[in-house]
Write a protein that holds these residues in place. Structure first.
Motif, PDB file in Angstrom:
ATOM      1  N   PHE A 124      -4.649  -7.301 -13.358  1.00 21.77           N
ATOM      2  CA  PHE A 124      -3.824  -6.344 -13.002  1.00 21.77           C
ATOM      3  C   PHE A 124      -3.721  -5.609 -14.457  1.00 21.77           C
ATOM      4  CE2 PHE A 124       0.684  -4.911 -12.673  1.00 21.77           C
ATOM      5  CZ  PHE A 124       0.343  -3.889 -12.022  1.00 21.77           C
ATOM      6  N   LEU A 125      -3.469  -6.510 -15.487  1.00 17.01           N
ATOM      7  CA  LEU A 125      -3.501  -5.915 -16.874  1.00 17.01           C
ATOM      8  C   LEU A 125      -4.670  -5.017 -17.292  1.00 17.01           C
ATOM      9  CD1 LEU A 125      -1.525  -8.803 -18.366  1.00 17.01           C
ATOM     10  CD2 LEU A 125      -0.580  -6.169 -18.312  1.00 17.01           C
ATOM     11  N   TYR A 126      -5.844  -5.606 -16.915  1.00 16.61           N
ATOM     12  CA  TYR A 126      -7.182  -4.948 -17.042  1.00 16.61           C
ATOM     13  C   TYR A 126      -7.052  -3.645 -16.275  1.00 16.61           C
ATOM     14  CZ  TYR A 126     -12.218  -4.529 -17.445  1.00 16.61           C
ATOM     15  OH  TYR A 126     -13.395  -4.221 -17.734  1.00 16.61           O
ATOM     16  N   GLU A 127      -6.664  -3.752 -15.228  1.00 18.33           N
ATOM     17  CA  GLU A 127      -6.823  -2.296 -14.279  1.00 18.33           C
ATOM     18  C   GLU A 127      -5.849  -1.316 -14.766  1.00 18.33           C
ATOM     19  OE1 GLU A 127      -9.193  -1.558 -12.447  1.00 18.33           O
ATOM     20  OE2 GLU A 127      -9.909  -3.685 -12.231  1.00 18.33           O
ATOM     21  N   ILE A 128      -4.722  -1.531 -15.431  1.00 17.08           N
ATOM     22  CA  ILE A 128      -3.790  -0.470 -15.832  1.00 17.08           C
ATOM     23  C   ILE A 128      -3.926  -0.186 -17.045  1.00 17.08           C
ATOM     24  CG2 ILE A 128      -2.180  -1.415 -14.023  1.00 17.08           C
ATOM     25  CD1 ILE A 128      -0.394  -2.426 -15.968  1.00 17.08           C
ATOM     26  N   THR A 140      -0.200  -1.479  -4.835  1.00 12.09           N
ATOM     27  CA  THR A 140      -1.514  -1.741  -4.375  1.00 12.09           C
ATOM     28  C   THR A 140      -2.629  -1.996  -5.719  1.00 12.09           C
ATOM     29  OG1 THR A 140      -2.023   0.394  -4.026  1.00 12.09           O
ATOM     30  CG2 THR A 140      -1.376  -0.714  -2.041  1.00 12.09           C
ATOM     31  N   PHE A 141      -2.136  -1.638  -6.744  1.00 12.99           N
ATOM     32  CA  PHE A 141      -3.139  -1.674  -7.852  1.00 12.99           C
ATOM     33  C   PHE A 141      -3.115  -3.184  -8.379  1.00 12.99           C
ATOM     34  CE2 PHE A 141      -4.484   2.204  -8.780  1.00 12.99           C
ATOM     35  CZ  PHE A 141      -5.073   2.209  -9.985  1.00 12.99           C
ATOM     36  N   PHE A 142      -2.219  -4.042  -7.825  1.00 13.98           N
ATOM     37  CA  PHE A 142      -2.206  -5.421  -8.094  1.00 13.98           C
ATOM     38  C   PHE A 142      -3.166  -6.055  -7.211  1.00 13.98           C
ATOM     39  CE2 PHE A 142      -0.896 -10.005  -8.020  1.00 13.98           C
ATOM     40  CZ  PHE A 142      -0.383 -10.252  -9.193  1.00 13.98           C
ATOM     41  N   PRO A 143      -4.321  -6.627  -7.735  1.00 14.78           N
ATOM     42  CA  PRO A 143      -5.443  -7.394  -6.844  1.00 14.78           C
ATOM     43  C   PRO A 143      -5.025  -8.321  -5.794  1.00 14.78           C
ATOM     44  CG  PRO A 143      -5.569  -8.129  -9.358  1.00 14.78           C
ATOM     45  CD  PRO A 143      -4.339  -7.244  -9.039  1.00 14.78           C
ATOM     46  N   ALA A 144      -5.668  -8.028  -4.800  1.00 14.42           N
ATOM     47  CA  ALA A 144      -5.639  -9.081  -3.650  1.00 14.42           C
ATOM     48  C   ALA A 144      -6.234 -10.252  -3.768  1.00 14.42           C
ATOM     49  CB  ALA A 144      -5.847  -8.467  -2.402  1.00 14.42           C
ATOM     50  N   LYS A 156     -14.276   0.327 -20.505  1.00 20.65           N
ATOM     51  CA  LYS A 156     -14.728   0.084 -19.090  1.00 20.65           C
ATOM     52  C   LYS A 156     -15.321   1.291 -18.364  1.00 20.65           C
ATOM     53  CE  LYS A 156     -10.325   0.079 -17.010  1.00 20.65           C
ATOM     54  NZ  LYS A 156      -9.200  -0.469 -15.773  1.00 20.65           N
ATOM     55  N   PRO A 157     -16.163   1.140 -17.421  1.00 26.71           N
ATOM     56  CA  PRO A 157     -16.424   2.508 -16.833  1.00 26.71           C
ATOM     57  C   PRO A 157     -15.303   2.962 -15.927  1.00 26.71           C
ATOM     58  CG  PRO A 157     -17.412   0.640 -15.658  1.00 26.71           C
ATOM     59  CD  PRO A 157     -16.516   0.185 -17.141  1.00 26.71           C
ATOM     60  N   ILE A 158     -15.548   4.382 -15.563  1.00 20.76           N
ATOM     61  CA  ILE A 158     -14.535   4.949 -14.569  1.00 20.76           C
ATOM     62  C   ILE A 158     -14.714   4.418 -13.263  1.00 20.76           C
ATOM     63  CG2 ILE A 158     -13.697   6.773 -13.462  1.00 20.76           C
ATOM     64  CD1 ILE A 158     -14.527   8.294 -15.940  1.00 20.76           C
ATOM     65  N   ILE A 159     -13.675   4.102 -12.501  1.00 23.90           N
ATOM     66  CA  ILE A 159     -13.690   3.322 -11.294  1.00 23.90           C
ATOM     67  C   ILE A 159     -13.469   4.463 -10.170  1.00 23.90           C
ATOM     68  CG2 ILE A 159     -12.621   1.541  -9.543  1.00 23.90           C
ATOM     69  CD1 ILE A 159     -11.681  -0.075 -12.154  1.00 23.90           C
ATOM     70  N   PRO A 160     -14.473   4.743  -9.470  1.00 21.57           N
ATOM     71  CA  PRO A 160     -14.457   5.659  -8.286  1.00 21.57           C
ATOM     72  C   PRO A 160     -13.326   5.763  -7.624  1.00 21.57           C
ATOM     73  CG  PRO A 160     -16.701   4.889  -8.494  1.00 21.57           C
ATOM     74  CD  PRO A 160     -15.790   3.937  -9.367  1.00 21.57           C
ATOM     75  N   ASN A 161     -12.566   6.962  -7.261  1.00 24.07           N
ATOM     76  CA  ASN A 161     -11.374   6.848  -6.196  1.00 24.07           C
ATOM     77  C   ASN A 161     -10.181   6.199  -6.729  1.00 24.07           C
ATOM     78  OD1 ASN A 161     -13.089   8.271  -4.473  1.00 24.07           O
ATOM     79  ND2 ASN A 161     -13.880   6.228  -3.808  1.00 24.07           N
ATOM     80  N   LYS A 162     -10.039   6.123  -8.304  1.00 20.71           N
ATOM     81  CA  LYS A 162      -9.141   5.560  -8.720  1.00 20.71           C
ATOM     82  C   LYS A 162      -8.468   6.433  -9.909  1.00 20.71           C
ATOM     83  CE  LYS A 162      -9.464   0.331  -8.199  1.00 20.71           C
ATOM     84  NZ  LYS A 162      -9.418  -0.848  -8.805  1.00 20.71           N
TER      85      LYS A 162
END
Length: 352
Positions: free
Chosen positions: A28-32, A311-315, A341-347
């Protein structure tokens, strides 16, 4: 018959669930984190603006230097979300040191900055109490004029409403954040990101507290010994709930001294009703977190954390990220630390 496992090798369902959640928090910390494309856009925007101010025909007479401030430099920024179909743009704070003096009225100083930016081709401008906002398609910039304080240890910022020059220390805030993060084992800045994201998920329309106020709140009340982000966040919310119950009951706001400007309360501009709304949501989520931590089924526990963080918190965990304990990586812009990191589509991309 197989020999039963000794007690030290037995792992309860709750412990298994907790181990799974640890990886989710790292993911999650990686994604935000802000994306590299956003960092690049912000770097280009603030560089162009600073160059235009230093070269402006008349403003260059009072222009001394510029530097960056805010979450962009303190590395506490998070990527923005799309709400109601609109992407919330990242914010960049630009400090402009000028040769004005306290004999110059704050309104005149801000007007002069506004006119210089207008001459530089910026169309969507807004005069604020202490700054001028520049709104672009990809980034919002807050341009703040300041002067050196007489003691040389801080700066003064113009306040139009008060018609006064007030003490400020943006460079001190940046150094403070670095020092606190080191003291907290590099976990302070990630904790700020968690609280910022949580706040935006549940209190997006609340004007304050946000930004540096949240950083000061985390620094004061987070655990400096705990290493689990799950437990760090749980303890932080429980401590805030316990610490400020009387404050809310008395219809007041907390007092947390500005770490770089002695005597200033970082909560001074927060209204009691604003803090109560923030506090009430904290109390609600203390209960939700207790439910999540009591859950022994890993999938159900993660579902509860997704209710808390969105929903950004990974399942589910990502094995590739498990080895990456260093969540902050070198970014395209020199002197910053954001993940490459590369851009994540649709985010949504960027930060705020």
């Amino acid at each position: 018959m197989a020999k039963p496992l000794s007690p030290q090798w037995k792992t309860s369902n709750k412990e298994i669930a907790r181990m799974a959640t640890k990886q989710q928090f790292l993911d999650f910390l990686y994604e935000i984190e802000p994306s590299t494309s956003t960092v690049s856009a912000c770097s280009s925007a603030h560089t162009n603006l600073r160059d235009k101010l230093s070269a402006h025909e008349t403003f260059k007479e009072v222009h001394v230097s510029t530097f960056l401030s805010g979450s962009y430099v303190r590395k506490t920024a998070i990527r923005p979300q799309t709400r109601d179909g609109e992407l919330r743009r990242p914010d960049v704070d630009i400090i402009v040191i000028t040769s004005h003096t306290t004999a110059d009225s704050p309104e005149t100083v801000i007007d002069q900055l506004y006119n210089a930016l207008s001459d530089g081709g910026y169309k969507n401008l807004r005069k604020n109490r202490r700054s001028v906002s520049v709104l672009l398609a990809t980034v919002d910039m807050d341009v703040v004029p300041i002067i050196e304080a007489p003691d040389g240890e801080a700066h003064l910022i113009p306040d139009k409403e008060l018609n006064e020059w007030l003490r400020t220390n943006p460079r001190g805030h940046t150094q403070w954040a670095t020092d606190v993060n080191k003291e907290a084992g590099e976990r302070f800045k990630p904790m700020v990101k968690l609280l910022k994201w949580w706040r935006r998920e549940h209190l997006a329309d609340l004007k304050r507290p946000k930004g540096f106020i949240l950083e000061a709140l985390v620094a004061k009340h987070m655990s400096y010994s705990e290493t689990s982000y799950e437990e760090l966040f749980a303890k932080l919310l429980r401590t805030i709930k316990s610490e400020y119950a009387l404050t809310v009951a008395l219809h007041q706001v907390p007092y947390i001294e500005d770490p770089a400007v002695a005597g200033n309360n970082v909560f001074s501009n927060v209204e009691p009703e604003e803090f109560k709304q923030f506090y009430d949501m904290i109390c609600k989520h203390v209960g939700l977190i207790a439910d999540a931590q009591a859950e022994t089924d890993g999938a159900k526990q993660l579902a509860k954390w997704r209710e808390i963080f969105g929903t950004f918190f990974p399942a589910a965990g990502t094995a590739a990220k498990a080895a990456n304990e260093n969540l902050l990586r070198p970014a395209a812009a020199a002197g910053l630390s954001f993940p490459a990191k590369p851009i994540i589509p649709n985010k949504p991309q960027g930060f705020a």
